[in-house]
Design a protein around this motif. Structure first.
Motif, PDB file in Angstrom:
ATOM      1  N   PRO A 170      38.027  38.605  41.811  1.00  0.00           N
ATOM      2  CA  PRO A 170      37.400  37.831  42.892  1.00  0.00           C
ATOM      3  C   PRO A 170      37.675  38.500  44.239  1.00  0.00           C
ATOM      4  N   ALA A 171      36.752  38.354  45.170  1.00  0.00           N
ATOM      5  CA  ALA A 171      36.934  38.968  46.486  1.00  0.00           C
ATOM      6  C   ALA A 171      38.186  38.453  47.172  1.00  0.00           C
ATOM      7  N   SER A 172      38.631  37.257  46.789  1.00  0.00           N
ATOM      8  CA  SER A 172      39.819  36.660  47.401  1.00  0.00           C
ATOM      9  C   SER A 172      41.103  36.993  46.651  1.00  0.00           C
ATOM     10  N   GLY A 177      40.551  44.951  47.274  1.00  0.00           N
ATOM     11  CA  GLY A 177      40.660  45.986  48.292  1.00  0.00           C
ATOM     12  C   GLY A 177      41.376  47.222  47.784  1.00  0.00           C
ATOM     13  N   ARG A 178      42.134  47.082  46.705  1.00  0.00           N
ATOM     14  CA  ARG A 178      42.782  48.258  46.107  1.00  0.00           C
ATOM     15  C   ARG A 178      41.738  49.098  45.381  1.00  0.00           C
ATOM     16  N   GLU A 179      41.894  50.405  45.452  1.00  0.00           N
ATOM     17  CA  GLU A 179      40.998  51.288  44.713  1.00  0.00           C
ATOM     18  C   GLU A 179      41.431  51.431  43.260  1.00  0.00           C
ATOM     19  N   ARG A 180      42.748  51.382  43.019  1.00  0.00           N
ATOM     20  CA  ARG A 180      43.283  51.518  41.666  1.00  0.00           C
ATOM     21  C   ARG A 180      44.453  50.558  41.517  1.00  0.00           C
ATOM     22  N   ILE A 181      44.627  50.043  40.298  1.00  0.00           N
ATOM     23  CA  ILE A 181      45.775  49.190  40.031  1.00  0.00           C
ATOM     24  C   ILE A 181      46.308  49.503  38.633  1.00  0.00           C
ATOM     25  N   ASP A 182      47.560  49.073  38.405  1.00  0.00           N
ATOM     26  CA  ASP A 182      48.094  49.081  37.046  1.00  0.00           C
ATOM     27  C   ASP A 182      47.638  47.798  36.369  1.00  0.00           C
ATOM     28  N   LEU A 183      47.120  47.917  35.156  1.00  0.00           N
ATOM     29  CA  LEU A 183      46.567  46.754  34.478  1.00  0.00           C
ATOM     30  C   LEU A 183      47.620  45.658  34.303  1.00  0.00           C
ATOM     31  N   LYS A 184      48.891  46.040  34.152  1.00  0.00           N
ATOM     32  CA  LYS A 184      49.943  45.040  33.936  1.00  0.00           C
ATOM     33  C   LYS A 184      50.098  44.115  35.141  1.00  0.00           C
ATOM     34  N   GLY A 236      36.115  32.735  41.412  1.00  0.00           N
ATOM     35  CA  GLY A 236      37.565  32.640  41.358  1.00  0.00           C
ATOM     36  C   GLY A 236      38.110  32.022  40.095  1.00  0.00           C
ATOM     37  N   MET A 237      37.352  32.081  39.012  1.00  0.00           N
ATOM     38  CA  MET A 237      37.756  31.427  37.772  1.00  0.00           C
ATOM     39  C   MET A 237      38.577  32.333  36.859  1.00  0.00           C
ATOM     40  N   GLY A 238      38.782  33.590  37.287  1.00  0.00           N
ATOM     41  CA  GLY A 238      39.565  34.514  36.495  1.00  0.00           C
ATOM     42  C   GLY A 238      39.228  35.949  36.837  1.00  0.00           C
ATOM     43  N   HIS A 255      35.217  42.269  43.503  1.00  0.00           N
ATOM     44  CA  HIS A 255      35.741  43.587  43.863  1.00  0.00           C
ATOM     45  C   HIS A 255      36.095  44.331  42.581  1.00  0.00           C
ATOM     46  N   TYR A 256      35.736  45.591  42.524  1.00  0.00           N
ATOM     47  CA  TYR A 256      36.041  46.407  41.356  1.00  0.00           C
ATOM     48  C   TYR A 256      37.086  47.459  41.713  1.00  0.00           C
TER      49      TYR A 256
END
Length: 294
Positions: A170-172, A177-184, A236-238, A255-256
């Protein structure tokens, strides 16, 4: 009265000159005159007024000219349609697909193909990968686009596209805003996913990706369509994992971001009978492949 006689008559009626008409038809003038007289004899009607200086149509000849042109066009169309049918280009081309292929150029391929092959009607049938394999074997579809590639030897399978999964947030969301994240980092989030019966292979890939990151996803909501997944995320449901292609099409309120590390990829395969496919099915597949990113 046969098609040859009609073609001869049309040539004379349009040229209004036996010599030019004979040259156009690549036959001798006496042979052409004989066939026109034979046609008039069969109809018992004078079609042409002729003397040493000119040739003109009688009223009956003008009527026959209009009808002959129409009949010749229909005959040509019937011949072309019959040939195209034998090549698989006429009639109906039934295409099976999984939902995500709608975002990978399938609608554009259908429009382009039907524009270039107006005698062929494409019918789209959405179904999961296993159902498409059965539909091919039963003759219900001509070609299919599926997520996985383990099928009986009676089916030919070709990899068309391979791309990574990305996170849909969700945008919120705290990580938006992060370009990459750790899935955990999503271990405590509610996930939105489709039921396993819709696409067992894709469902298991997403679950396995999360397990490899060290957690089992808490699936809070289930839905069948990718656009519904993205819409529920926007509300915002998940959160969700989706093929990268969707990031370029389903954008509102979400946001992706990419996922760090290697993992299972999203794949699209084309399947068809192992026997020689129809020219139409092969042509459609070739067109679809040109619409995929290089």
């Amino acid at each position: 009265m046969d098609l040859k006689q009609l073609r001869y008559f049309v040539a004379v009626a349009e040229e209004l000159h036996f010599g030019r008409a004979a040259a156009r038809l690549f036959i001798s003038q006496p042979a052409l005159s004989f066939d026109i007289k034979k046609l008039e004899g069969q109809l018992d009607i004078q079609l042409l007024n002729r003397n040493n200086k000119s040739v003109s149509l009688t009223n009956a000849g003008q009527v026959l000219l209009d009808e002959a042109r129409y009949l010749l066009l229909r005959a040509e169309h019937a011949q072309r349609l019959t040939l195209r049918s034998a090549q698989g280009f006429a009639g109906r081309l039934s295409v099976g697909f999984v939902n995500s292929v709608l975002y990978r150029g399938l609608p554009q391929a259908v429009k382009t193909f039907e524009r270039d092959h107006p005698d062929t009607e494409i019918v789209l049938m959405e179904m999961n990968s296993a159902d498409q394999a059965q539909a091919l074997q039963r003759g219900q579809i001509d070609i299919g686009f599926v997520h996985w590639g383990k099928f009986p030897d009676s089916l030919c399978c070709e990899l068309i596209l391979r791309e990574p999964f990305v996170c849909c947030l969700p945008a919120s969301h705290r990580l938006a805003g992060r370009e990459r994240i750790d899935l955990k980092q999503l271990a405590d989030d509610d996930f939105i996913l489709f039921p396993r019966t819709v696409s067992p292979h894709y469902h298991d890939l997403i679950i396995a990706r999360c397990v490899a990151a060290g957690f089992s996803p808490r699936i809070r909501h289930e839905t069948r369509l990718w656009q519904t997944v993205a819409t529920m995320v926007a509300y915002g449901m998940g959160v969700a994992l989706v093929p990268q292609t969707l990031a370029t099409t389903l954008k509102d309120g979400v946001h992706y971001c990419a996922i760090n590390g290697d993992g299972a990829l999203s794949e699209i395969h084309a399947i068809r009978l192992a026997t020689l496919p129809s020219a139409a099915a092969q042509s459609f597949l070739d067109l679809f492949k040109t619409l995929q990113p290089s």
